[in-house]
Design a protein around this motif. Structure first.
Motif, mmCIF file in Angstrom:
data_model
loop_
_atom_site.group_PDB
_atom_site.id
_atom_site.type_symbol
_atom_site.label_atom_id
_atom_site.label_comp_id
_atom_site.label_asym_id
_atom_site.label_seq_id
_atom_site.Cartn_x
_atom_site.Cartn_y
_atom_site.Cartn_z
ATOM 1 N N TYR A 72 -13.767 -14.610 9.272
ATOM 2 C CA TYR A 72 -14.283 -13.208 9.500
ATOM 3 C C TYR A 72 -12.811 -12.563 9.925
ATOM 4 C CZ TYR A 72 -19.084 -14.081 9.687
ATOM 5 O OH TYR A 72 -20.564 -14.443 9.454
ATOM 6 N N GLY A 73 -12.522 -11.137 9.545
ATOM 7 C CA GLY A 73 -11.390 -10.757 9.823
ATOM 8 C C GLY A 73 -11.656 -9.423 10.891
ATOM 9 N N PRO A 74 -10.713 -8.929 11.504
ATOM 10 C CA PRO A 74 -10.894 -7.680 12.410
ATOM 11 C C PRO A 74 -11.752 -6.649 11.491
ATOM 12 C CG PRO A 74 -8.594 -7.806 11.831
ATOM 13 C CD PRO A 74 -9.319 -8.924 11.238
ATOM 14 N N GLU A 75 -12.828 -5.942 12.258
ATOM 15 C CA GLU A 75 -13.624 -4.941 11.643
ATOM 16 C C GLU A 75 -12.576 -3.839 11.390
ATOM 17 O OE1 GLU A 75 -16.321 -7.176 14.237
ATOM 18 O OE2 GLU A 75 -14.346 -6.432 14.432
ATOM 19 N N GLN A 76 -11.474 -3.586 12.148
ATOM 20 C CA GLN A 76 -10.666 -2.170 11.918
ATOM 21 C C GLN A 76 -9.574 -2.516 10.893
ATOM 22 O OE1 GLN A 76 -10.933 -4.497 14.486
ATOM 23 N NE2 GLN A 76 -12.198 -3.092 16.208
ATOM 24 N N GLY A 77 -9.295 -3.857 10.261
ATOM 25 C CA GLY A 77 -8.267 -4.189 9.367
ATOM 26 C C GLY A 77 -7.235 -5.012 9.874
ATOM 27 N N TYR A 78 -6.647 -6.026 9.182
ATOM 28 C CA TYR A 78 -5.519 -6.575 9.763
ATOM 29 C C TYR A 78 -4.219 -5.645 10.205
ATOM 30 C CZ TYR A 78 -8.036 -10.992 8.166
ATOM 31 O OH TYR A 78 -9.096 -11.870 7.775
ATOM 32 N N ASP A 79 -3.625 -6.248 10.989
ATOM 33 C CA ASP A 79 -2.571 -5.670 11.592
ATOM 34 C C ASP A 79 -1.341 -5.381 10.341
ATOM 35 O OD1 ASP A 79 -3.634 -5.194 14.020
ATOM 36 O OD2 ASP A 79 -2.772 -6.909 14.964
ATOM 37 N N PHE A 80 -1.359 -6.347 9.660
ATOM 38 C CA PHE A 80 -0.300 -6.367 8.590
ATOM 39 C C PHE A 80 -0.256 -5.160 7.680
ATOM 40 C CE2 PHE A 80 -3.204 -9.435 6.738
ATOM 41 C CZ PHE A 80 -3.531 -8.616 5.568
ATOM 42 N N LEU A 81 -1.631 -4.705 7.358
ATOM 43 C CA LEU A 81 -2.004 -3.641 6.666
ATOM 44 C C LEU A 81 -2.116 -2.410 7.151
ATOM 45 C CD1 LEU A 81 -2.701 -2.292 3.922
ATOM 46 C CD2 LEU A 81 -5.031 -2.730 4.150
ATOM 47 N N ARG A 82 -2.513 -2.295 8.482
ATOM 48 C CA ARG A 82 -2.629 -1.036 9.380
ATOM 49 C C ARG A 82 -1.207 -0.717 9.712
ATOM 50 N NH1 ARG A 82 -6.456 -2.233 14.217
ATOM 51 N NH2 ARG A 82 -7.168 0.069 14.230
ATOM 52 N N ASN A 83 -0.447 -1.587 9.850
ATOM 53 C CA ASN A 83 1.243 -1.184 10.427
ATOM 54 C C ASN A 83 1.851 -0.445 9.068
ATOM 55 O OD1 ASN A 83 0.982 -1.992 12.922
ATOM 56 N ND2 ASN A 83 1.510 -4.306 12.622
ATOM 57 N N LYS A 84 1.433 -1.211 7.810
ATOM 58 C CA LYS A 84 1.999 -0.757 6.934
ATOM 59 C C LYS A 84 1.726 0.829 6.447
ATOM 60 C CE LYS A 84 4.876 -3.700 5.134
ATOM 61 N NZ LYS A 84 6.256 -3.486 4.684
ATOM 62 N N ILE A 85 0.417 1.047 6.612
ATOM 63 C CA ILE A 85 -0.064 2.534 6.476
ATOM 64 C C ILE A 85 0.706 3.337 7.481
ATOM 65 C CG2 ILE A 85 -2.180 3.834 7.067
ATOM 66 C CD1 ILE A 85 -3.817 1.236 5.941
ATOM 67 N N VAL A 86 0.743 2.972 8.629
ATOM 68 C CA VAL A 86 1.411 3.900 9.681
ATOM 69 C C VAL A 86 2.809 4.064 9.257
ATOM 70 C CG1 VAL A 86 2.172 3.807 11.879
ATOM 71 C CG2 VAL A 86 -0.012 3.313 11.505
ATOM 72 N N GLU A 87 3.420 3.148 8.809
ATOM 73 C CA GLU A 87 4.840 3.140 8.494
ATOM 74 C C GLU A 87 5.092 4.015 7.299
ATOM 75 O OE1 GLU A 87 8.712 0.337 6.803
ATOM 76 O OE2 GLU A 87 6.672 -0.557 7.687
ATOM 77 N N LYS A 88 4.385 3.803 6.193
ATOM 78 C CA LYS A 88 4.543 4.525 4.893
ATOM 79 C C LYS A 88 3.949 5.865 4.557
ATOM 80 C CE LYS A 88 7.195 1.011 3.412
ATOM 81 N NZ LYS A 88 8.712 1.225 3.038
ATOM 82 N N ASP A 89 2.876 5.796 4.985
ATOM 83 C CA ASP A 89 1.913 7.033 4.712
ATOM 84 C C ASP A 89 2.219 8.172 5.877
ATOM 85 O OD1 ASP A 89 1.060 6.002 2.235
ATOM 86 O OD2 ASP A 89 -0.949 5.375 3.180
ATOM 87 N N TYR A 90 2.568 7.616 7.237
ATOM 88 C CA TYR A 90 2.631 8.809 8.137
ATOM 89 C C TYR A 90 4.019 8.716 8.796
ATOM 90 C CZ TYR A 90 -2.434 8.961 7.655
ATOM 91 O OH TYR A 90 -3.442 9.276 6.841
ATOM 92 N N LYS A 91 4.532 7.763 9.332
ATOM 93 C CA LYS A 91 5.852 7.835 9.720
ATOM 94 C C LYS A 91 6.934 8.454 9.009
ATOM 95 C CE LYS A 91 5.645 4.646 13.995
ATOM 96 N NZ LYS A 91 6.094 3.325 14.381
ATOM 97 N N ALA A 92 6.877 7.815 7.745
ATOM 98 C CA ALA A 92 7.611 8.327 6.639
ATOM 99 C C ALA A 92 7.642 10.072 6.442
ATOM 100 C CB ALA A 92 7.345 7.655 5.317
ATOM 101 N N ARG A 93 6.493 10.631 6.833
ATOM 102 C CA ARG A 93 6.422 12.123 6.711
ATOM 103 C C ARG A 93 6.584 12.608 8.041
ATOM 104 N NH1 ARG A 93 5.073 13.252 1.656
ATOM 105 N NH2 ARG A 93 4.240 11.870 0.326
ATOM 106 N N GLY A 94 7.053 11.954 9.080
ATOM 107 C CA GLY A 94 7.361 12.432 10.282
ATOM 108 C C GLY A 94 5.953 12.951 10.983
ATOM 109 N N ILE A 95 4.832 11.865 10.844
ATOM 110 C CA ILE A 95 3.663 12.112 11.500
ATOM 111 C C ILE A 95 3.570 10.834 12.646
ATOM 112 C CG2 ILE A 95 1.441 12.181 11.109
ATOM 113 C CD1 ILE A 95 1.802 13.022 8.325
ATOM 114 N N ASP A 96 3.167 11.082 13.640
ATOM 115 C CA ASP A 96 3.022 10.212 14.710
ATOM 116 C C ASP A 96 1.601 9.690 14.774
ATOM 117 O OD1 ASP A 96 3.066 8.199 16.870
ATOM 118 O OD2 ASP A 96 3.190 9.900 18.360
#
Length: 403
Positions: A72-96
């Protein structure tokens, strides 16, 4: 004695794409020798990117070892994917956006429907018309839509998107609580600029409303004036939930992975919606498989990004082929420039389902009748650019021949 949810009995007919599938199946059985080209449902045709496949293979091998096995993994998603989403989809566009504001799921369709679990039945819901049917049907199932009369639900607030207003919804003239917006839009293929979205943020703040923003097709945006995320606008984190998907971005329609962002600034009567959604997911969802999430992570690698962008460009070229071909035979068309959908006006005022039948029976091409997306969709059909280029060209030649 057990009782059923009677709201289901109020739903008209079957789900739109199920109805289309039955029609196509019946036609195929009656005409086994005729070729059918499907340009109706938005399902991709290009295979997963090599980088994604490599990552999944590696994850499969891991699962076969004691050290690399994941239960069983975390219901919210694994950190390795959530961190990539934050970095590439949001921080890269200046979104916090923070990692704990991202919830990985098995599809934007699921999240768009399930999000209603954290809202009261008494909320007034506003939807565009035409609209992706999931927004309407799931609220009807929950009892928020009222009764279905004269092609409308009595308790939903409809925002007509017509040729006259450029298929852009107007702000509600009464107070609503929940607003579904989808840009680039499904089904019309129309996109909203930053300036067009700003009034919605203000309306939501002024009225204590929540915007449910479906951004499943953001990867197709080529216009710099069109935001990839609603959080590019000031104040949006206080009023909006955003849905994203790997289905169209990276071909995950068969592997199922998406995510929803709920900023901690978003509160209703002082309650953070982030915590409510987390509670809902922990109770009703067991998370996306580890192997699939490793594949999604690979989308953000340099090679994975390049490969998935090539697929997006391929589909956008298909969209251009469709636009050009339909325009050439005199049809009025919209969309297909920042989106994979083309919204075409039927000829001579023909009804949507009648034109659908004509294209199926005479050309062997499957489309989606606009009326299936709501009353304002009557008189249009939707075509998708997700077929192969070969079939896209062939379908357009067949349509041109009968028109």
């Amino acid at each position: 004695m057990a009782k059923i949810n009677e709201n289901y009995l109020k739903l008209p007919g079957s789900y739109l794409f199920s109805t289309i599938a039955k029609k196509v199946s019946a036609y195929s059985e009656a005409n086994p020798d005729k070729e059918i080209i499907k340009m109706g449902i938005g399902d991709v045709t290009k295979p997963l990117a090599p980088s994604v496949i490599d990552a999944m293979r590696k994850a499969v091998d891991e699962m076969g070892t004691a050290e690399g096995f994941h239960g069983y993994g975390p219901e919210q998603g694994y950190d390795f994917l959530r961190n990539k989403i934050v970095e590439k989809d949001y921080k890269a566009r200046g979104i916090d956006i923070k990692a704990d504001e991202v919830f990985v799921s098995d599809g934007a369709k699921s999240d768009c429907g399930n999000i209603g679990d954290i809202f009261s039945k008494d909320n007034k819901v506003a939807v565009c018309d035409p609209v992706y049917p999931v927004y309407v049907d799931t609220n009807a199932m929950a009892g928020r839509a009222g009764e279905f009369q004269d092609e409308h639900w009595t308790n939903l607030y409809y925002m007509p998107c017509t040729e006259e207003n450029g298929f852009m919804p107007e702000l509600p003239k009464e107070k609503v609580d929940i607003i579904y917006l989808c840009f680039p839009n499904n089904p019309t293929g129309v996109s909203a600029t930053r300036e067009q979205l700003k009034p919605w943020i203000k309306y939501a703040k002024d009225n204590g409303a929540v915007i449910l923003y479906d951004s499943a097709y953001e990867a197709f945006i080529t216009d710099p004036d069109v935001p990839h995320s609603i959080y590019e606008l000031d104040g949006a984190k206080e009023v909006a939930i955003e849905f994203r998907s790997f289905s169209k971005t990276a071909g995950f329609t068969g592997t199922r992975c998406a995510y929803t962002v709920i900023p901690r600034e978003l509160k209703v009567n002082g309650t953070e919606l982030n915590g409510l959604w987390n509670r809902r997911q922990c109770t009703k969802f067991n998370g996306v498989p580890y192997i699939i999430q490793r594949g999604a992570e690979a989308v953000y690698s340099d090679e994975g990004y390049k490969q998935t962008r090539e697929a997006i460009a391929y589909y956008l070229e298909n969209a251009k082929i469709i636009r050009d071909a339909l325009t050439k035979v005199g049809l009025t068309v919209y969309g297909g420039e920042n989106a994979p959908y083309i919204w075409a006006k039927t000829p001579d005022g023909m009804k949507s389902w009648d034109f659908f039948d004509k294209l199926l029976e005479e050309a062997g091409v499957v489309t989606t009748p606009g009326a299936g997306f709501g009353p304002s969709g009557e008189g249009y059909i939707r075509l998708t650019a997700f077929s192969t280029k070969e079939n896209t060209i062939k379908a357009m030649e067949k349509i041109q021949a009968i028109l």
